[in-house]
Write a protein that holds these residues in place. Sequence first.
Motif, PDB file in Angstrom:
ATOM      1  N   LYS A  86       0.829  -1.212   0.000  1.00 14.27           N
ATOM      2  CA  LYS A  86       0.000   0.000   0.000  1.00 14.27           C
ATOM      3  C   LYS A  86       0.860   1.259   0.000  1.00 14.27           C
ATOM      4  O   LYS A  86       0.455   2.281  -0.529  1.00 14.27           O
ATOM      5  N   GLU A  87       2.042   1.157   0.582  1.00 17.04           N
ATOM      6  CA  GLU A  87       2.930   2.311   0.637  1.00 17.04           C
ATOM      7  C   GLU A  87       3.570   2.630  -0.715  1.00 17.04           C
ATOM      8  O   GLU A  87       3.795   3.794  -1.032  1.00 17.04           O
ATOM      9  N   ASP A  90       0.875   3.233  -6.501  1.00 18.12           N
ATOM     10  CA  ASP A  90       0.372   4.533  -6.939  1.00 18.12           C
ATOM     11  C   ASP A  90      -0.959   4.819  -6.253  1.00 18.12           C
ATOM     12  O   ASP A  90      -1.875   3.985  -6.305  1.00 18.12           O
ATOM     13  N   PRO A  91      -1.091   5.969  -5.590  1.00 18.82           N
ATOM     14  CA  PRO A  91      -2.340   6.311  -4.900  1.00 18.82           C
ATOM     15  C   PRO A  91      -3.577   6.233  -5.806  1.00 18.82           C
ATOM     16  O   PRO A  91      -4.671   5.942  -5.329  1.00 18.82           O
ATOM     17  N   LYS A  94      -4.961   2.645  -5.504  1.00 21.24           N
ATOM     18  CA  LYS A  94      -5.311   2.088  -4.196  1.00 21.24           C
ATOM     19  C   LYS A  94      -6.802   1.787  -4.119  1.00 21.24           C
ATOM     20  O   LYS A  94      -7.636   2.606  -4.461  1.00 21.24           O
TER      21      LYS A  94
END
Length: 124
Positions: A86-87, A90-91, A94
């Motif tokens: 998750k880190e 790419d946002p 998510k």
Amino acid sequence: MNLSFSRVRGTRGYMAPEWISNLPITSKVNVNSYGVVVMEMVTGKSPMTTGGQVSGNTGETEQRGLVKWVREKTNGDHGQKELWLKEIIDPVMKGKCDLKKMEILVQVALECLEEDKDARPTMR
């Protein structure tokens, strides 16, 4: 296997270490570039960044900065796999992607980005 020497050509951040080090060039330079593109798609970061920060360095150092950042995240506590995924993902993706498939993509990209060309997979 055909080995040849050539002048450096390519886009900064996508070139294999062999180009930078003036070593014999093989098809494995393409495998390296493929790994960079996959890493860029997964993280949403340019190979010209280092862990989310734009690098002031050039060429191989910049690419290796992104690779190093991802390797550091993946080499952490494997019990926290979902956390590092998750880190680095790419946002934009998510919640819209299968984390198991993303993990496989990251592993493939990292194999393609091995410093030692002989340790990289082939495109087959």
